[in-house]
Structure formats: C-alpha cells, structure tokens
Design a protein around this motif. Structure first.
Motif, PDB file in Angstrom:
ATOM      1  N   ARG A   1       5.208   1.393  -7.229  1.00 61.05           N
ATOM      2  CA  ARG A   1       6.538   1.012  -7.731  1.00 61.05           C
ATOM      3  C   ARG A   1       7.561   2.123  -7.494  1.00 61.05           C
ATOM      4  N   ALA A   2       7.115   3.372  -7.600  1.00 63.77           N
ATOM      5  CA  ALA A   2       8.009   4.497  -7.333  1.00 63.77           C
ATOM      6  C   ALA A   2       8.467   4.484  -5.881  1.00 63.77           C
ATOM      7  N   ALA A   3       7.547   4.134  -4.970  1.00 60.65           N
ATOM      8  CA  ALA A   3       7.907   4.046  -3.549  1.00 60.65           C
ATOM      9  C   ALA A   3       8.940   2.940  -3.321  1.00 60.65           C
ATOM     10  N   LEU A   4       8.788   1.829  -4.031  1.00 59.46           N
ATOM     11  CA  LEU A   4       9.773   0.746  -3.920  1.00 59.46           C
ATOM     12  C   LEU A   4      11.136   1.207  -4.433  1.00 59.46           C
ATOM     13  N   ALA A   5      11.136   1.905  -5.563  1.00 58.89           N
ATOM     14  CA  ALA A   5      12.394   2.420  -6.121  1.00 58.89           C
ATOM     15  C   ALA A   5      13.087   3.343  -5.129  1.00 58.89           C
ATOM     16  N   LYS A   6      12.330   4.235  -4.492  1.00 56.00           N
ATOM     17  CA  LYS A   6      12.929   5.185  -3.547  1.00 56.00           C
ATOM     18  C   LYS A   6      13.488   4.472  -2.329  1.00 56.00           C
ATOM     19  N   MET A   7      12.755   3.452  -1.843  1.00 55.26           N
ATOM     20  CA  MET A   7      13.240   2.708  -0.686  1.00 55.26           C
ATOM     21  C   MET A   7      14.556   1.988  -0.998  1.00 55.26           C
ATOM     22  N   LEU A   8      14.639   1.377  -2.179  1.00 51.31           N
ATOM     23  CA  LEU A   8      15.841   0.628  -2.545  1.00 51.31           C
ATOM     24  C   LEU A   8      17.035   1.556  -2.753  1.00 51.31           C
ATOM     25  N   ILE A   9      16.784   2.722  -3.344  1.00 52.99           N
ATOM     26  CA  ILE A   9      17.871   3.637  -3.687  1.00 52.99           C
ATOM     27  C   ILE A   9      18.486   4.269  -2.441  1.00 52.99           C
ATOM     28  N   GLN A  10      17.744   4.255  -1.324  1.00 56.79           N
ATOM     29  CA  GLN A  10      18.241   4.869  -0.091  1.00 56.79           C
ATOM     30  C   GLN A  10      19.205   3.963   0.679  1.00 56.79           C
TER      31      GLN A  10
ATOM     32  N   PHE B   1       0.816  -1.210   0.000  1.00 52.57           N
ATOM     33  CA  PHE B   1       0.000   0.000   0.000  1.00 52.57           C
ATOM     34  C   PHE B   1       0.859   1.274   0.000  1.00 52.57           C
ATOM     35  N   SER B   2       2.192   1.115  -0.106  1.00 52.41           N
ATOM     36  CA  SER B   2       3.069   2.285  -0.139  1.00 52.41           C
ATOM     37  C   SER B   2       2.880   3.035  -1.452  1.00 52.41           C
ATOM     38  N   GLU B   3       2.741   4.322  -1.365  1.00 55.95           N
ATOM     39  CA  GLU B   3       2.623   5.150  -2.568  1.00 55.95           C
ATOM     40  C   GLU B   3       3.301   6.488  -2.323  1.00 55.95           C
TER      41      GLU B   3
ATOM     42  N   PRO C   1       4.784  13.974 -13.165  1.00 57.46           N
ATOM     43  CA  PRO C   1       4.518  14.235 -11.740  1.00 57.46           C
ATOM     44  C   PRO C   1       3.945  12.974 -11.090  1.00 57.46           C
ATOM     45  N   VAL C   2       4.397  12.670  -9.893  1.00 53.41           N
ATOM     46  CA  VAL C   2       3.981  11.442  -9.219  1.00 53.41           C
ATOM     47  C   VAL C   2       2.461  11.355  -9.094  1.00 53.41           C
ATOM     48  N   ASP C   3       1.810  12.479  -8.799  1.00 57.39           N
ATOM     49  CA  ASP C   3       0.363  12.463  -8.601  1.00 57.39           C
ATOM     50  C   ASP C   3      -0.414  12.138  -9.879  1.00 57.39           C
ATOM     51  N   GLU C   4       0.238  12.208 -11.037  1.00 59.05           N
ATOM     52  CA  GLU C   4      -0.431  11.865 -12.289  1.00 59.05           C
ATOM     53  C   GLU C   4      -0.332  10.372 -12.604  1.00 59.05           C
ATOM     54  N   LEU C   5       0.470   9.642 -11.835  1.00 53.83           N
ATOM     55  CA  LEU C   5       0.632   8.207 -12.065  1.00 53.83           C
ATOM     56  C   LEU C   5      -0.506   7.432 -11.407  1.00 53.83           C
ATOM     57  N   SER C   6      -0.751   6.215 -11.904  1.00 49.26           N
ATOM     58  CA  SER C   6      -1.747   5.348 -11.275  1.00 49.26           C
ATOM     59  C   SER C   6      -1.215   4.858  -9.931  1.00 49.26           C
ATOM     60  N   GLY C   7      -2.113   4.275  -9.120  1.00 56.99           N
ATOM     61  CA  GLY C   7      -1.696   3.766  -7.818  1.00 56.99           C
ATOM     62  C   GLY C   7      -0.607   2.723  -7.918  1.00 56.99           C
ATOM     63  N   GLY C   8      -0.699   1.843  -8.923  1.00 50.91           N
ATOM     64  CA  GLY C   8       0.318   0.812  -9.101  1.00 50.91           C
ATOM     65  C   GLY C   8       1.687   1.385  -9.404  1.00 50.91           C
ATOM     66  N   TRP C   9       1.723   2.424 -10.242  1.00 50.95           N
ATOM     67  CA  TRP C   9       3.005   3.044 -10.582  1.00 50.95           C
ATOM     68  C   TRP C   9       3.560   3.853  -9.412  1.00 50.95           C
TER      69      TRP C   9
ATOM     70  N   ASN D   1       5.058  -4.933 -17.817  1.00 54.18           N
ATOM     71  CA  ASN D   1       3.990  -3.989 -17.493  1.00 54.18           C
ATOM     72  C   ASN D   1       3.811  -3.001 -18.634  1.00 54.18           C
ATOM     73  N   GLY D   2       2.572  -2.724 -18.967  1.00 56.08           N
ATOM     74  CA  GLY D   2       2.284  -1.767 -20.033  1.00 56.08           C
ATOM     75  C   GLY D   2       2.294  -2.355 -21.422  1.00 56.08           C
ATOM     76  N   SER D   3       2.482  -3.677 -21.541  1.00 56.48           N
ATOM     77  CA  SER D   3       2.578  -4.281 -22.875  1.00 56.48           C
ATOM     78  C   SER D   3       1.219  -4.632 -23.463  1.00 56.48           C
ATOM     79  N   GLY D   4       0.146  -4.586 -22.651  1.00 59.54           N
ATOM     80  CA  GLY D   4      -1.191  -4.805 -23.199  1.00 59.54           C
ATOM     81  C   GLY D   4      -1.943  -5.985 -22.626  1.00 59.54           C
ATOM     82  N   LYS D   5      -1.421  -6.610 -21.574  1.00 66.61           N
ATOM     83  CA  LYS D   5      -2.063  -7.809 -21.022  1.00 66.61           C
ATOM     84  C   LYS D   5      -3.465  -7.494 -20.486  1.00 66.61           C
ATOM     85  N   SER D   6      -3.546  -6.488 -19.634  1.00 63.90           N
ATOM     86  CA  SER D   6      -4.849  -6.136 -19.060  1.00 63.90           C
ATOM     87  C   SER D   6      -5.787  -5.567 -20.122  1.00 63.90           C
ATOM     88  N   THR D   7      -5.232  -4.911 -21.139  1.00 64.46           N
ATOM     89  CA  THR D   7      -6.053  -4.416 -22.243  1.00 64.46           C
ATOM     90  C   THR D   7      -6.699  -5.579 -22.986  1.00 64.46           C
ATOM     91  N   LEU D   8      -5.954  -6.658 -23.162  1.00 64.44           N
ATOM     92  CA  LEU D   8      -6.520  -7.846 -23.801  1.00 64.44           C
ATOM     93  C   LEU D   8      -7.657  -8.431 -22.961  1.00 64.44           C
TER      94      LEU D   8
END
Length: 523
Positions: free
Chosen positions: A171-180, A74-76, A160-168, A358-365
C-alpha cells in the motif's frame, strides 16, 4: 495523441505463444482495462511497455516525454525510512524552497540595511511564485490525504517501512506512485490490499486523473467505475469492447451469438457444398448429415452448464441447520482492543460476508473461528461432527510433490465422485488435461490458489471459510467459485472487499466499525 503504441507485436516464450500481431494504442485521457484468463499475457503486456522484455517481433513505442507510474500487486517499498518520509522525498524541491523561505524569513528579522531587505523581499517573492507553480502549499495536505485514505494511521505512517507487513509495504508503494503524479498509470491488481473505503477513494482519484490508464484487475465493480474501454486477450489477440465491464459482458454475449450464427451458416454451406459434389448422395442423407453436424456444433459451442455439474457433485451432501455459534468473543493486541463481545451463529445456507476497514479485526475473527487463535473472552462452539474448510490453510498445506489431479481426486468429495466429473470441474477452473499431471511445486501462485480453491469447494465440509479469495483468482475462476458457493448446501464465511462478489453471494453481513463496534445485518 497516443502515448503508448504496440505495432504488430508478437510475443513467444520458447514454444509458447502469448499473443500474435497485436496492434494497440493508449492515448491521453483513455482508461482501459486489460482482462483475460491467467497466462493470457496481461502482465507480459506491461513488461513490454516498461521495457523489461522485448517483443519476439514488432515494436513497442512509448512517448519519451511522458512519466509512467507502475504499480503491481507485488510492489513493495523497502528501507529504514518511514512511509511519511518516503512520500516527502517525492517533493524534495518543495522542501528545499520551504527551507530557503524559512532562512529568508529569519534573515529579514535581523537585517537593518534597506538594500539587503529589498534583496531578501525579492527572493521571497520568487520563492512564493515557485511554490505556487509547484502547488507546494498543499503538499502536506496531499500526503496526509493519500495516507489516510489508504488506511495509514499515525503509528503505521511513521514506522520504518521494513517493519511493516508485506501488505502495508504494498500500500505504501501505491501511495508513492500516486503522489508522484505520473502522466500514465499502469495498474496491476491495485485493489488487492485495500479495504472498501480505500478502493472508493482510488476510484475517485482515477476519475479525476487526466492522464492515461491501463488496468489489470479482477475487481469487476472497480473496472465498471474507472474504465472507458475493455480489452480482452483472447486467442492470442486483443479484442476491444467500448465501455466498462458491464458493457463488455453484454457486448461479448452479442458477439458470441453472431459468431455462433456465422459458424452455423458456414457448417450449412459446407454441407450444401458436399451435397453438390457428391451427386450420388440422396437429399435425405444430405439432410441427415446437416442435422448431425449442426447438433455436434451446438454441443461444441454450448458446453455443459456449470450449475448442472456443481449441483450434481453436491447432490449427496447433508448438513444440520445449526453449524456454529460464536458467543461474546473479544480480542486485544499490544494493549489495543480489536473487538469485543461479538456474537453470532452460522446456519446452513448462510453466506456470511465480513467487511470493515483494514486493521479492524476481520482476519482476527477468522483466526478465532478456525482455531488459529484462542479469543481472550467468549468462545467459538462448533456443532458436533461439523467441519470447515479454510482456503488459506488449504493453500499453505499443498504438497509440492503432489500432482493437481491426485491432490483433488483423493480428498473430500473427490474420493467418491467420478474422476471424470472432478476433472471437468478442474477444467472449469482452467486446468487443462496437461495441467492435471503437473507437480504443485511447479505451478504459479495463481494456479496453486485454484488447486486450494478446488479442494475447498470439493472438501465436503459443512462450512467453507475464505479470507479475500478473489485476490488470488482471475475473473473466470471467480465466476466458477461464485456459482459453486451459491449452490453449496452448507455455509460460507468470507472476508472480502470485492463488492461485486459480496452482492452476488452474500446473505448476511458482519460489519466491523472501529467506532461503532461489530454489527450484523441481513442482505
């Protein structure tokens, strides 16, 4: 040396006991998976460690010198900065040094005084040394690697982070945690929003990580790859198993056999003791009592096999061989082609797994298959009379005023199957007798997911459609789902990144590759 210690910890919520008299140590270099059914206390253990909650009794100690990184499903991140800028903020000291180095370089090009030049050269050498110490020269490469491996392209990393979906944002929160670069990482379902490539990279990151890790995850292959010890929360206690998930399964099976034998011996000893006390009883009656007790004990220890119940419920289902045909469909978004000319059919007994970045079209299908979106080209043709059950829609349409039992027993196969069988199926999905009368609106997210799953599995539809179903379930519920899907007489279509799940149920795979397009193969 341990960095986190739980000493004789008991935790209760009002009258509900979570765990009792827990002793736990996490030392540098240890990588531990914490597993257990929903509500067993996995997230509560994290909250105690993070100081978000206090134990009912006992004490929780965390080494004040260590830096803890915590990531939850639930980290965002939030805010107007881009993901790239958020990560760069983690290296503000490096950025300051770079700015001063640039300033020093500009001054060196203008200065004529030898003394001033010598001072600038000395300062430049100091700054170079600081950059070496902080590994500052590799910061931009490190940020780029993390964002790329977690699926961020040039556009998404600079939004801008606020323009991203919850899932993205997750993932941004995970990236920030790892980079620290923390000393200890607490990870709660870190793979939920990652594709297979992202999960593989995270596995490698954790393999190189020299600190300590405590992991909660339903992803069995991920657990297998990254942990050295598995702890199951069972009967309010921590039961430790050395090794990964595979080791846990084998060792728990052996431990259960030992406990069963021990329980059997205890029963026999009790019967013998009763015989000695009751001197009037004949040897025959004592043997009869022993035989009955051991038989009752065996029934209690060895529950009715999951597969017998599932195949019994599905016994009367009959479907045609061909269920659906997808004819050359294509889709675009904002001028970007997602996929094109995708064709395949769905046959009875197919277990079609859809994979790709991610983003390749699976959920769109999936949306095209379930009628949520009409493809721009081609068509999806369902055979006459063939229906499907879509897990995500089933979840969205749950009535919060309905009870668990009524929702499942008055739908699909639940209408005709004996209530006792349906309730036994719900029990396998970890719904207690008390849970059956609860209103759906009062359930947790995981419990609602299990109600939706039960309705899907008992829908009687010819095709079950699942989009990342293991994201919402605990290990035991996933195992029940897998057995149901294996024995289901229709077809299953699922998007998943869970490699253990894919290997267990998949018979066909549809792979989305941004460069090569969509390809189909048998498994």
């Amino acid at each position: 040396m341990s960095v986190i210690r739980l000493e004789n910890v008991t935790k209760k919520y009002e009258d509900s006991l979570i765990f009792r008299d827990i002793y736990f140590r996490l030392s540098q270099g240890e990588r531990i998976a914490l597993i257990g059914r929903n509500g067993a206390g996995k997230s509560t253990a994290f909250k105690l460690i993070l100081g978000q909650e206090e134990p009912t009794s006992g004490k929780v100690e965390v080494d004040p010198e260590v830096k803890i990184g915590y990531f939850s499903q639930f980290s965002e991140l939030h805010g107007s900065l881009s993901v790239q800028q958020e990560l760069e903020l983690c290296f503000e000291q490096v950025a300051q040094i770079e700015r001063e180095l640039q300033d020093v370089g500009e001054k060196m090009g203008l200065v004529a005084d030898d003394g001033e030049m010598e001072r600038l050269l000395a300062r430049q050498a100091e700054l170079f040394e600081q950059m070496e110490h902080l590994d500052g020269w590799n910061v931009s490469v490190e940020i780029n690697t993390v964002l790329t491996k977690l699926g961020f392209n040039d556009r998404s990393r600079n939004q801008p982070v606020d323009e991203l979906s919850g899932g993205w944002r997750n993932r941004a929160a995970l990236a920030k945690m790892l980079i620290q670069q923390p000393d200890v990482v607490l990870l709660d379902e870190p793979t939920n929003y990652l594709d297979i490539e992202g999960i593989a990279w995270l596995e490698q990151w954790l393999f190189r990580f020299k600190g300590a890790m405590l992991l909660v995850s339903h992803d069995r292959e991920f657990i297998d790859k990254v942990v050295t010890q598995t702890i199951e929360i069972e009967n309010y206690h921590f039961q430790t198993y050395e090794g990964n998930y595979t080791d846990y399964v084998r060792k728990k099976k052996m431990r259960k056999k030992e406990l069963d034998r021990q329980f059997e011996w205890e029963e026999e000893l009790l019967v013998m003791e009763a015989e000695a006390i009751d001197t009037r009883a004949s040897r025959k009656s004592a043997k009869d009592r022993l035989s009955r007790k051991l038989a009752d004990n065996k029934k209690r220890i060895e529950p009715h096999p999951v597969n017998v119940l599932i195949t019994d419920i599905y016994e009367r289902l009959r479907f045609p061989d061909k269920l659906c045909e997808v004819k050359g469909i294509g889709q675009t978004y904002d001028g970007r082609r997602i996929f094109e000319n995708v064709s395949f059919d769905i046959q009875k007994d197919d277990r079609l797994v859809i994979v790709g970045p991610n983003g390749s079209g699976k959920s769109t299908l999936i949306k095209a298959l379930t009628g949520q979106e009409k493809p721009e080209a081609g068509e999806v043709v369902w055979e006459k009379g063939v229906g499907y059950a879509y897990f995500n829609r089933m979840w969205e349409e749950l009535d919060p005023k309905d009870t668990v039992s009524h929702a499942v027993n008055t739908y699909g196969l639940g209408l005709d199957a004996p209530r006792k069988k349906v309730n036994k199926f719900l029990a396998m999905l970890q719904f207690s007798e008390n849970d059956l009368s609860k209103f759906i609106g009062n359930l947790s997210g995981g419990q609602k997911a299990r109600v939706a799953l039960a309705k899907c599995l008992l829908s009687g539809a010819a095709v079950i459609v699942l989009d990342e179903p293991t994201n919402h379930l605990d290990l035991m519920s996933i195992q029940v789902m897998e057995q149901a899907l294996i024995h289901f007489p229709g077809a299953v279509v699922t998007v998943s990144h869970d490699r253990f799940f894919i290997d267990k149920i998949g018979t066909k795979m549809l792979t989305f590759d941004p460069e090569k397009g969509v390809s189909e193969q048998n498994l």
